[in-house]
Scaffold this motif. Structure first.
Motif, PDB file in Angstrom:
ATOM      1  N   UNK A 145       0.845  -1.205   0.000  1.00 43.98           N
ATOM      2  CA  UNK A 145       0.000   0.000   0.000  1.00 43.98           C
ATOM      3  C   UNK A 145       0.879   1.253   0.000  1.00 43.98           C
ATOM      4  N   UNK A 146       1.973   1.204   0.753  1.00 47.95           N
ATOM      5  CA  UNK A 146       2.870   2.353   0.858  1.00 47.95           C
ATOM      6  C   UNK A 146       3.440   2.739  -0.511  1.00 47.95           C
ATOM      7  N   UNK A 147       3.791   1.725  -1.312  1.00 46.80           N
ATOM      8  CA  UNK A 147       4.359   2.013  -2.638  1.00 46.80           C
ATOM      9  C   UNK A 147       3.272   2.083  -3.715  1.00 46.80           C
ATOM     10  N   UNK A 148       2.010   2.026  -3.266  1.00 45.97           N
ATOM     11  CA  UNK A 148       0.839   2.207  -4.130  1.00 45.97           C
ATOM     12  C   UNK A 148       0.703   1.129  -5.203  1.00 45.97           C
ATOM     13  N   UNK A 149       1.077  -0.093  -4.830  1.00 41.74           N
ATOM     14  CA  UNK A 149       0.867  -1.216  -5.746  1.00 41.74           C
ATOM     15  C   UNK A 149      -0.292  -2.094  -5.305  1.00 41.74           C
ATOM     16  N   UNK A 150      -0.856  -1.759  -4.162  1.00 42.11           N
ATOM     17  CA  UNK A 150      -2.134  -2.302  -3.723  1.00 42.11           C
ATOM     18  C   UNK A 150      -2.972  -1.142  -3.195  1.00 42.11           C
ATOM     19  N   UNK A 151      -4.270  -1.218  -3.402  1.00 42.17           N
ATOM     20  CA  UNK A 151      -5.159  -0.165  -2.912  1.00 42.17           C
ATOM     21  C   UNK A 151      -5.254  -0.215  -1.399  1.00 42.17           C
TER      22      UNK A 151
ATOM     23  N   UNK B 150      18.098  -9.919  -3.138  1.00 42.46           N
ATOM     24  CA  UNK B 150      16.719 -10.071  -3.619  1.00 42.46           C
ATOM     25  C   UNK B 150      16.681 -11.021  -4.815  1.00 42.46           C
ATOM     26  N   UNK B 151      17.629 -10.863  -5.754  1.00 42.56           N
ATOM     27  CA  UNK B 151      17.689 -11.755  -6.912  1.00 42.56           C
ATOM     28  C   UNK B 151      17.856 -13.201  -6.483  1.00 42.56           C
ATOM     29  N   UNK B 152      18.731 -13.426  -5.506  1.00 41.07           N
ATOM     30  CA  UNK B 152      18.964 -14.794  -5.033  1.00 41.07           C
ATOM     31  C   UNK B 152      17.693 -15.377  -4.420  1.00 41.07           C
ATOM     32  N   UNK B 153      16.990 -14.574  -3.627  1.00 38.21           N
ATOM     33  CA  UNK B 153      15.766 -15.047  -2.974  1.00 38.21           C
ATOM     34  C   UNK B 153      14.675 -15.364  -3.998  1.00 38.21           C
TER      35      UNK B 153
ATOM     36  N   UNK C 252       5.049  -6.271  -5.781  1.00 41.05           N
ATOM     37  CA  UNK C 252       3.965  -5.548  -5.106  1.00 41.05           C
ATOM     38  C   UNK C 252       4.473  -4.812  -3.869  1.00 41.05           C
ATOM     39  N   UNK C 253       5.462  -5.392  -3.197  1.00 45.19           N
ATOM     40  CA  UNK C 253       6.011  -4.765  -1.990  1.00 45.19           C
ATOM     41  C   UNK C 253       7.014  -3.670  -2.315  1.00 45.19           C
ATOM     42  N   UNK C 254       7.288  -3.459  -3.603  1.00 44.91           N
ATOM     43  CA  UNK C 254       8.194  -2.387  -3.996  1.00 44.91           C
ATOM     44  C   UNK C 254       9.655  -2.748  -3.958  1.00 44.91           C
ATOM     45  N   UNK C 255       9.970  -4.041  -3.826  1.00 42.38           N
ATOM     46  CA  UNK C 255      11.364  -4.463  -3.736  1.00 42.38           C
ATOM     47  C   UNK C 255      12.017  -4.594  -5.112  1.00 42.38           C
ATOM     48  N   UNK C 256      11.240  -4.916  -6.134  1.00 46.96           N
ATOM     49  CA  UNK C 256      11.790  -5.101  -7.473  1.00 46.96           C
ATOM     50  C   UNK C 256      10.857  -4.477  -8.510  1.00 46.96           C
ATOM     51  N   UNK C 257      11.365  -4.394  -9.750  1.00 49.39           N
ATOM     52  CA  UNK C 257      10.558  -3.983 -10.884  1.00 49.39           C
ATOM     53  C   UNK C 257      10.312  -5.206 -11.765  1.00 49.39           C
ATOM     54  N   UNK C 258       9.362  -5.101 -12.667  1.00 48.72           N
ATOM     55  CA  UNK C 258       9.047  -6.220 -13.554  1.00 48.72           C
ATOM     56  C   UNK C 258       9.713  -6.088 -14.915  1.00 48.72           C
ATOM     57  N   UNK C 259      10.973  -5.657 -14.918  1.00 51.14           N
ATOM     58  CA  UNK C 259      11.627  -5.398 -16.190  1.00 51.14           C
ATOM     59  C   UNK C 259      12.943  -6.154 -16.350  1.00 51.14           C
ATOM     60  N   UNK C 260      13.271  -7.050 -15.459  1.00 50.89           N
ATOM     61  CA  UNK C 260      14.519  -7.795 -15.581  1.00 50.89           C
ATOM     62  C   UNK C 260      15.743  -6.915 -15.453  1.00 50.89           C
ATOM     63  N   UNK C 261      15.656  -5.868 -14.614  1.00 51.47           N
ATOM     64  CA  UNK C 261      16.762  -4.908 -14.487  1.00 51.47           C
ATOM     65  C   UNK C 261      17.622  -5.149 -13.252  1.00 51.47           C
TER      66      UNK C 261
END
Length: 408
Positions: free
Chosen positions: A100-106, A217-220, A276-285
């Motif tokens: 919610x904080x990163x506005x990826x859930x209402x 994060x990538x490893x997890x 959703x938690x704002x830890x990563x992007x969905x772009x493989x970056x």
């Protein structure tokens, strides 16, 4: 010609065309086997081919292999025995607040009941919870999935392990705890002081925090949890290794990994929750961001080593940032030459406290009270004042951290 088809069928339970052909005056046998969308048994067992090696699949590794061959993912598979009573409400609430904080859930999701939220996150179908739910929302995932934790060790050499820690708990918290622990206990910053009174402390680590965090994060997100082996982080005075049981997608090579590529996470459901938690992007970056952070700090780019069942990432320290395993660097009293404290707060009492902290950034409240001949309550109150003014910041935990003074 009669024997071969029968033996192939008996060993593999598949049909093969066996033809006798002639070329350049020589007879040869052609065996044609069509590709199979399903895994094939060999004498009642499943094997996995990786490079030149052949591995017998058993247990959770076999389960994950069969599920993937059927077009599913291990992290989406139902975990028998794990139900709503095993969900850690605090872990779920922490995740929802982050999203919610990163506005990826209402924000309205926070008013819903647990079952609704789990269905919304696609880890619950109304009857069963998935492996993703176990790893993300159980207080102790490794009680359910063997090896679902992070192991950290400090080495002086490959043979000399000085100390180690294990990071347990929900995956999001594992990442946060691992990063904090590495920077407060395992890595020591090269410390310099600026300003005429040397009150501006500058800390520089040989691994930028953004790069290390992204690597963990990538490893997890890409780990093969079904193999039951923890992520292993080995810290040396001049390098860090992050070893993870995993593999590159399809026909990828290290060159593919290091150039722009699509996002193909091994655990897409886990990766989606990290998004959703704002830890990563969905772009493989992820790898690109690691390299960008290293370039920004003029740190050598990481080196990847890909083996049959694991991927290892190595950060190397430039010579000027290699230091021994010592506590945070202190400023000696001689460097101050008995000069009065710099009036950065316009409050002599607070300025004296700042000077003492500058002398020893690891000083405790009790020690400050002793040196300044004040009560513990007074010291605590003044520390809160400095924090509120934005002059003082605590880095790390109360027990193992240190004070950072901001003068601008």
């Amino acid at each position: 010609m009669e024997d071969l088809p029968n033996k192939i069928t008996a060993a593999l339970n598949i049909a093969a065309d066996v033809n006798l052909l002639t070329k350049d005056g020589h007879d040869f046998i052609e065996i044609k086997v069509l590709p199979s969308p399903l895994p094939i048994l060999y004498k009642g067992k499943y094997f996995y081919r990786s490079g030149s090696t052949k591995q017998l699949l058993t247990g959770q590794a076999l389960q994950a292999f069969l599920v993937s061959k059927l077009g599913n993912n291990w992290d989406a598979f139902h975990y028998t025995g794990f139900n709503a009573r095993n969900i850690d409400a605090q872990a779920l609430e922490h995740f929802i607040k982050q999203a919610v904080k990163v506005k990826r859930l209402a924000a309205s999701v926070m008013d819903e009941n647990q079952d609704f939220m789990l269905k919304k996150l696609k880890v619950f179908d109304g009857s069963n919870l998935s492996n993703t739910a176990v790893l993300m929302f159980s207080s102790a995932p490794d009680d359910w999935v063997l090896g679902a934790y992070i192991k950290i060790g400090y080495f002086e050499s490959d043979a000399d392990l000085l100390f180690q820690d294990e990071i347990h708990g929900p995956l999001l918290l594992q990442v946060d705890k691992a990063v904090e622990l590495i920077y407060t206990k395992y890595l020591k910053a090269k410390v310099t002081y600026n300003g005429s009174y040397k009150l501006q402390r500058i800390d520089r680590y040989f691994v930028p925090q953004e790069a290390l965090r992204e690597a963990i994060i990538n490893a997890v997100c890409h780990k093969h949890y079904q193999l039951g082996i923890p992520i292993q982080i080995s810290v040396y005075p001049d390098k860090i290794y992050i070893a993870n049981c995993g593999s590159l997608p399809g026909n990828w090579t290290i060159d593919t990994l290091l150039t722009k590529h699509a996002s193909i996470p091994y655990n897409p459901n886990i990766a989606h929750l990290f998004y959703l938690a704002g830890y990563i992007e969905n772009w493989g970056r992820g790898v690109e961001k690691i390299c960008e952070a290293c370039r920004a700090e003029n740190i050598p780019l990481p080196v990847y080593t890909v083996n049959a069942n694991d991927i290892m990432l190595k950060f190397t320290a430039p010579k000027e940032l290699v230091i021994s395993q010592n506590p945070p660097q202190l400023v000696s009293h001689e460097e101050f030459n008995d000069t009065p404290p710099l009036p950065i707060t316009n409050n002599p009492a607070l300025d004296r406290l700042v000077q003492q902290i500058t002398l020893d950034p690891t000083v405790t409240s009790a020690k400050l009270a002793e040196k300044l001949q004040l009560s513990r309550q007074t010291v605590t109150f003044r520390i809160k004042q400095l924090k509120k003014m934005g002059i003082l910041e605590r880095v790390g935990s109360d027990r193992k951290g240190w004070w950072k003074i901001k003068t601008t």
